[in-house]
Design an enzyme around this catalytic site. Sequence first.
Site, PDB file in Angstrom:
ATOM      1  N   HIS A 101       0.788   3.016   4.753  1.00  0.00           N
ATOM      2  CA  HIS A 101      -0.565   3.053   4.227  1.00  0.00           C
ATOM      3  C   HIS A 101      -1.288   4.450   4.884  1.00  0.00           C
ATOM      4  O   HIS A 101      -2.022   5.028   3.996  1.00  0.00           O
ATOM      5  CB  HIS A 101      -1.124   1.872   4.414  1.00  0.00           C
ATOM      6  CG  HIS A 101      -2.217   1.428   3.787  1.00  0.00           C
ATOM      7  ND1 HIS A 101      -3.301   0.279   4.044  1.00  0.00           N
ATOM      8  CD2 HIS A 101      -2.934   2.255   2.699  1.00  0.00           C
ATOM      9  CE1 HIS A 101      -4.291   0.696   3.535  1.00  0.00           C
ATOM     10  NE2 HIS A 101      -4.356   1.495   2.797  1.00  0.00           N
ATOM     11  N   GLU A 104      -0.071   7.475   3.434  1.00  0.00           N
ATOM     12  CA  GLU A 104      -0.406   7.590   2.124  1.00  0.00           C
ATOM     13  C   GLU A 104      -2.109   8.222   2.038  1.00  0.00           C
ATOM     14  O   GLU A 104      -2.365   9.348   1.168  1.00  0.00           O
ATOM     15  CB  GLU A 104      -0.564   6.323   1.230  1.00  0.00           C
ATOM     16  CG  GLU A 104      -1.399   6.279  -0.011  1.00  0.00           C
ATOM     17  CD  GLU A 104      -2.363   5.239  -0.372  1.00  0.00           C
ATOM     18  OE1 GLU A 104      -3.273   5.448  -0.711  1.00  0.00           O
ATOM     19  OE2 GLU A 104      -1.847   4.010  -0.030  1.00  0.00           O
ATOM     20  N   HIS A 105      -3.003   7.665   2.917  1.00  0.00           N
ATOM     21  CA  HIS A 105      -4.184   8.328   2.897  1.00  0.00           C
ATOM     22  C   HIS A 105      -4.008   9.728   3.500  1.00  0.00           C
ATOM     23  O   HIS A 105      -4.952  10.591   3.200  1.00  0.00           O
ATOM     24  CB  HIS A 105      -5.131   7.353   3.796  1.00  0.00           C
ATOM     25  CG  HIS A 105      -5.687   6.204   3.372  1.00  0.00           C
ATOM     26  ND1 HIS A 105      -7.021   6.095   3.004  1.00  0.00           N
ATOM     27  CD2 HIS A 105      -5.076   5.222   2.814  1.00  0.00           C
ATOM     28  CE1 HIS A 105      -7.161   4.835   2.450  1.00  0.00           C
ATOM     29  NE2 HIS A 105      -6.140   4.361   2.397  1.00  0.00           N
ATOM     30  N   GLU A 202     -10.522  -0.841   5.767  1.00  0.00           N
ATOM     31  CA  GLU A 202      -9.958  -1.485   4.666  1.00  0.00           C
ATOM     32  C   GLU A 202      -9.323  -2.780   4.859  1.00  0.00           C
ATOM     33  O   GLU A 202      -9.252  -3.661   4.086  1.00  0.00           O
ATOM     34  CB  GLU A 202      -9.052  -0.334   3.865  1.00  0.00           C
ATOM     35  CG  GLU A 202      -8.573  -0.959   2.570  1.00  0.00           C
ATOM     36  CD  GLU A 202      -7.657   0.085   2.050  1.00  0.00           C
ATOM     37  OE1 GLU A 202      -6.859  -0.435   1.053  1.00  0.00           O
ATOM     38  OE2 GLU A 202      -7.473   1.236   2.541  1.00  0.00           O
TER      39      GLU A 202
END
Length: 1025
Positions: A101, A104-105, A202
Amino acid sequence: MFRQTKAVLQKLRHLSFNGQQHTWRLKSTSAERALQYQPGQKIHGFTVKEVVAVPDLFLTAVKLTHDKTGAQYLHAAREDSNNLFSVQFRTTPMDSTGVPHILEHTVLCGSEKYPCRDPFFKMLNRSLSTFMNAFTASDYTMYPFSTQNGKDFQNLLSVYLDAVFFPCLREQDFWQEGWRLENENPTDPSSPLVFKGVVFNEMKGAFSDNESLYAQHLQNKLYPDHTYSVVSGGEPLAIPDLTWEQLKQFHATHYHPSNARFFTYGDLPLEQHLKQIEEEALSKFERIDPNTEVPPQPHWSSPREDHVTCSPDALAPDPSRQNTLCVSYLLGDITDTFEGFTLSLLSSLMISGPNSPFYKALIEPKMGTDFSSVVGYDGSTKEASFSIGLQGMAEEDTERVKEIISQTIDDIIASGFEEERIEALLHKIEIQMKHQSTNFGLSLASYIASSWNHDGNPVQLLQISNSVAKFRQTLTENPRFLQDKVKQYFKENTHRLTLSMSPDEAYLEKQAQAEEEKLQKKIQALSDSDKKEIYEKGLELLAAQSKTQDTSCLPALKVSDIEPTIPITPVQISTAGGVPVQYCEQPTNGLVYFRAMCSLNTLPEDLRLYVPLFCSVITRMGSGGLDYRQQAQQMELRTGGMSVSTQVIPDSTQLDMYEQGILLSSSCLDRNLPHMFQLWSDIFNSPHFDDEERLRVLVMSSAQELANGISYSGHTYAMTRACRHLTPAGDLQESFSGMEQVKFMKRIAEMPDLSQVIRTLPRIKKHLLNPDNMRCAVNATPQKLSDTATQLESFIRDIADNRKERKPVRPNITERPLDPLDDCGPCRKLISELNFQPCQMKTFFKMPFPINFVSESIRTVPFSHEDNASLCILARMMTAKFLHGEIREKGGAYGGGAKMGGGGLFSFYSYRDPNSVQTLSAFRKGVDWAKSGQFTQQDIDEAKLSVFSAVDSPVAPANKGMSRFLSGVTDEMKQRHRERLFAVTHENLVDVAQRYLSIGQRTCGVAILGPDNETINKDPSWIVK
């Protein structure tokens, strides 16, 4: 974006399957051209493996493999200008640090060819994309975009390829996006050290949502032996264990063409895509063995049980009943397409709608408020699962619920399913295949992602009618086929998990304490020179975030690439039985879309809060000769769904004027028109309201759904509340869909006796379902319009007895012609509150979340005012050039920005934000920045591209002409607004910021949803709820 695949796939499962064989329509030129490819053919380093026509979906599928690296490729050629590209990698983490994750950012923060910071967010404003995002699922990471412009497609493809294959992965980007230790105030070395980072916040937000928390635990515990046992998005307390080195290592092993699957869709030529992908990326790699396969989960020899806790929900319908219990079964491998199809269908038969056995057994006895948040078939993991259970139940009912579940399975094995329910499901599939959505390419990409990820054949998944035909045949040969499956997968399956969840008053406290302990442990290991280094790195990051970016390396479209005019959508206005009707001819694949808008003007004020409840139950309690079960069955068999929703439509010329009503919507295959109108007639003429048991079930699930939605859509609730006292429409919107409605539904759900509600519903019905204040709209193919008109006439005759002239509650009604060229024709009746006094109000809602949702709204000007266009451009520009940096990059919130709303309200917002009051000062700084005029012509042009990509996003045939039907905004008005958008200048932007958004000039409302807040508690100007 972290994606809980479950919910997303449930939405996309809806694409599935179809029983009807269509004749291949020869208008489909892209699909026809693609049929000319031959297996074995070599194109730009790829070899064609398979070419298959898929007439149901009007496309041709071309499957290829890259010769050198083994990368897999699927192209779906279809006559659709909204072209899509997606690349996905199988990412199988073995810990919960959130490495896929955070990666991905971080890959989106700059690459070799495009080294500027954050090219992904910069491209949002340099392109006309209709979609741009990235998703981390539990076992893959996907990067999709779509656009209707060929040049734009090449630009975005270039940026995406460089990002995933050649990212910079700078340490600074890792700190910003992943996690870092930093002084609370980065410019003050004596302020305490805290954890910061976009993904860190998040995931704190994601874990504050009990539904997603439960889903996460369930998956981790049902598949305990490999990648599914960890949190791919990142467990907040594990994220700070990830190092920058580990991040780079994960990229090197997973983001390789040999571990990649490329998908393209639309009417652009395939060769061009292949050439660009080969030249810019694949030619630079050799084949490797990525070794990312997920092994099958070893099957348990006996069932298991487990328990987890969560935070209590202040808005739960019944505070003493907040437990969840669910039984989850491990099923077969998802790459077996037909088995997956069968199990997904079986799941719908078992749980969907009031006729399903589990609905009757679990929901109707009212032991819980609704099914558990994870329910039904889930094909997002290598081996699928099926889950069934309840939320909102009392602890003492646990054993009873377990018994009911196993008893229901026995009952299904004994008696099977009615043939009519199976037909209704296959009919639903047929409709879903014919219904055209605007982002069909994205739906396909998501639909095939999981199976293809584990080397299933994506082409098979697209051939839905093959599965339907095989299903029908298997059922004919063995009528007990479905019962045998239930026996095999549910009755005799020892790999099943029973997971219960209960609230713990101290849950948030324990989370905060665990985070504090983790933090202290990190801090204790630091020397003074480490702390000094942290402070200096914090300042460096702040400086980097504050520096104006040179984005000249990025490709961009120009404002001159935007179409100067919009295509006109012709509509005809006529009447049926005295009711105005708008007809719109559209290529709808044989579906007919019907809408009716009914006015609320005669409804007594005290009934207003009940309208959303009325809308949600009116189509679900039975009507005419049908009880609610028969009604649901007929709707499934004969229509594509029938629903009613509230409508608050601000006027396009005056802020204190609006139209209020409810919208009835439905669709059907043209052969079912009489049936669909018959169902509506029954609802108008003789709806059933008196079944208190049924109403209780609907009320509980509706209250539960509202309470669950807040942690996901908190920013929307904050914006709605902030707008409340600024315009009359804003006030009504808060009553219908804001926190006021959530609290009202909670009160209704807590009533021991619903007889007062049962008396209220018929009172509302006689005011709303009245042909005297109704208008209709029909979208259908030209061949079907006259038939529809005939059916509509007879429907209006059938409901004529409900027609009654009633006095509006408010005297000040303004009439607007439906057809601007015909003043004498039918009209819309708007309410004008000319003496409305807007007032300032700051409201704080204390919520059980560790993060905030912040909003501030300002009363400005309506759609047709000349300054409206400037405010639209200003909102986009402030978001991209100032607020994104302040709120997300520096502040660590997941998102934030400004938007100009349709009702003339300019709103600032933040999403999953660690800050509260500080964000309000970021909003104010944004206004100062705009007033200072420190932006360039390039900034303005980028904001225009971004606004136009929204204005020009594709509209489905079902929805063409709807903005005119609902809000009276004609194509001519849109074109005028478009010309104003093109014409916005630097001077206009500074001017509107000064005149509407400055402190002294404005009337604003503020709302925050978040955890207990000392600063706000001490400040008397806030109302704390």
